[in-house]
Design a protein around this motif. Sequence first.
Motif, PDB file in Angstrom:
ATOM      1  N   LEU A  25       0.829  -1.198   0.000  1.00 63.58           N
ATOM      2  CA  LEU A  25       0.000   0.000   0.000  1.00 63.58           C
ATOM      3  C   LEU A  25       0.868   1.255   0.000  1.00 63.58           C
ATOM      4  N   CYS A  26       1.950   1.240   0.753  1.00 63.19           N
ATOM      5  CA  CYS A  26       2.841   2.399   0.829  1.00 63.19           C
ATOM      6  C   CYS A  26       3.664   2.577  -0.444  1.00 63.19           C
ATOM      7  N   ILE A  27       3.896   1.481  -1.160  1.00 60.91           N
ATOM      8  CA  ILE A  27       4.671   1.565  -2.396  1.00 60.91           C
ATOM      9  C   ILE A  27       3.913   2.352  -3.469  1.00 60.91           C
ATOM     10  N   PHE A  28       2.592   2.295  -3.441  1.00 60.25           N
ATOM     11  CA  PHE A  28       1.789   2.952  -4.484  1.00 60.25           C
ATOM     12  C   PHE A  28       2.053   4.453  -4.577  1.00 60.25           C
ATOM     13  N   PRO A  29       1.930   5.236  -3.487  1.00 60.15           N
ATOM     14  CA  PRO A  29       2.220   6.671  -3.629  1.00 60.15           C
ATOM     15  C   PRO A  29       3.664   6.949  -4.004  1.00 60.15           C
ATOM     16  N   PHE A  30       4.574   6.084  -3.621  1.00 62.87           N
ATOM     17  CA  PHE A  30       5.976   6.270  -3.985  1.00 62.87           C
ATOM     18  C   PHE A  30       6.172   6.104  -5.493  1.00 62.87           C
ATOM     19  N   HIS A  79      11.579   9.127   2.481  1.00 66.73           N
ATOM     20  CA  HIS A  79      10.433   8.595   3.213  1.00 66.73           C
ATOM     21  C   HIS A  79      10.215   7.110   2.908  1.00 66.73           C
ATOM     22  N   MET A  80      10.505   6.701   1.678  1.00 63.67           N
ATOM     23  CA  MET A  80      10.295   5.303   1.330  1.00 63.67           C
ATOM     24  C   MET A  80      11.272   4.402   2.064  1.00 63.67           C
ATOM     25  N   ILE A  81      12.514   4.833   2.203  1.00 60.76           N
ATOM     26  CA  ILE A  81      13.503   4.035   2.925  1.00 60.76           C
ATOM     27  C   ILE A  81      13.078   3.865   4.381  1.00 60.76           C
ATOM     28  N   ARG A  82      12.574   4.927   4.993  1.00 57.36           N
ATOM     29  CA  ARG A  82      12.098   4.824   6.371  1.00 57.36           C
ATOM     30  C   ARG A  82      10.929   3.853   6.479  1.00 57.36           C
ATOM     31  N   MET A  85       4.874  11.884   0.445  1.00 53.44           N
ATOM     32  CA  MET A  85       4.960  11.308  -0.902  1.00 53.44           C
ATOM     33  C   MET A  85       3.700  11.622  -1.698  1.00 53.44           C
ATOM     34  N   LEU A  86       2.536  11.577  -1.040  1.00 54.55           N
ATOM     35  CA  LEU A  86       1.286  11.929  -1.716  1.00 54.55           C
ATOM     36  C   LEU A  86       1.304  13.387  -2.160  1.00 54.55           C
ATOM     37  N   LEU A  87       1.787  14.257  -1.280  1.00 54.74           N
ATOM     38  CA  LEU A  87       1.871  15.681  -1.617  1.00 54.74           C
ATOM     39  C   LEU A  87       2.821  15.904  -2.790  1.00 54.74           C
ATOM     40  N   PHE A  88       3.972  15.251  -2.755  1.00 54.69           N
ATOM     41  CA  PHE A  88       4.952  15.367  -3.845  1.00 54.69           C
ATOM     42  C   PHE A  88       4.325  14.902  -5.162  1.00 54.69           C
TER      43      PHE A  88
END
Length: 383
Positions: free
Chosen positions: A273-278, A338-341, A363-366
């Motif tokens: 789920l977190c990979i998607f915005p990245f 943020h993705m590494i964290r 990441m969503l904002l970016f």
Amino acid sequence: MDKQEQFSDSFLNRLGAMLRKEFIHMRRDKVTLGLILWIPIIQLIIFGYAINTNPKHLPAALLLGDNSPYVRAFVTGLENTDYFRIVQVSNSEQEAEDLLRENKVLFIFSIPPNFTRDFLRGDKPSILVEADATDGVAIGPAMQALEQLSRSVFDPLLLGGTQRLRYQRPSFQVINHPLYNPENITSYSIIPGLLGVILTMSMITVTAQSITREIEKGTIESLLATPIKPKEVMLGKMLPYILLGYAQSITVLLMGKGLFHIPMQGSIALLFLCIFPFIIANLSMGLFFSTLAKNQLQGMQMTFFFFLPSLLLSGFMFPFYGLPHWASVISQGLPLTHMIRIVRGILLKGNGITQVWGDIWPMLLFACVMLSFAMKRYRKTLD
């Protein structure tokens, strides 16, 4: 004039004409020229000022069971080493552990209730130090400084009858408890971070050339003749690479588990789920570059211009807490940081949505900002 002189003059004339042509081309290609000049400057600044393999002022939390002058001297000594910065005095172990999981602190110092009494008796009390070992490079020098501190921190207070304690070295015992990677296995730190690095490199590279490829091959006219809207073009160019990004993620995770035995403490579903915005953030950045570039070569150069700072400032290669303030501000705007964290937190710490949300929304904002820029630039490209 003999034939040799004529040949020499004609050769020099042809060479001079070719050189003039190339310099004119370089002068007109301002984007490429600017990137060639700026990339070494950025490298010099990052490596010269931002990179630090001996980080200091590392955030730490305190659990105080004792608050005597000796304990206060210890806390002052910690900060005087320049390796530690006390950012929180916690009231409970759970609160301190949450700070460690959320990357808000790297150390927790637990002072036992009878610390002063045991010290004055000469019993060498113990101080428990829990450290976030997901980045062993960051905590190594700090732990060495702590060992030195235990030998002299109380000397100014040892007067009169307590002078005998000066000969007791060290004054207390440090119980080092590294968490999340206690054996300091390098692959446990590298492989989770590598997931973000691979996605960044591949996602930006493929989309940074997408629109310029259409222009160079002449297919942009056919695209313009269709009723497809700009937002639909963007979405159509992104969707295949979202699937490719997930395929890469699955490959990295499977190989990481099978070859390097990377622990997976948290939810893999949450990680996906977190990979998607990245992925969206990096694809949006690539599309934006594609609307700026005049050809595929410029698109590749812009990709490197973004990828290099991301790699160096994200905490993947060098400790994040070793960065100066200005560099840490820049790194907070990079999705890879943020993705590494997130990946290390989920795989090594078992973090849940509460702990990782603070790294999801940047990441969503970016992604939203870069996608809006790409849409605006794409309309101008069509005009």
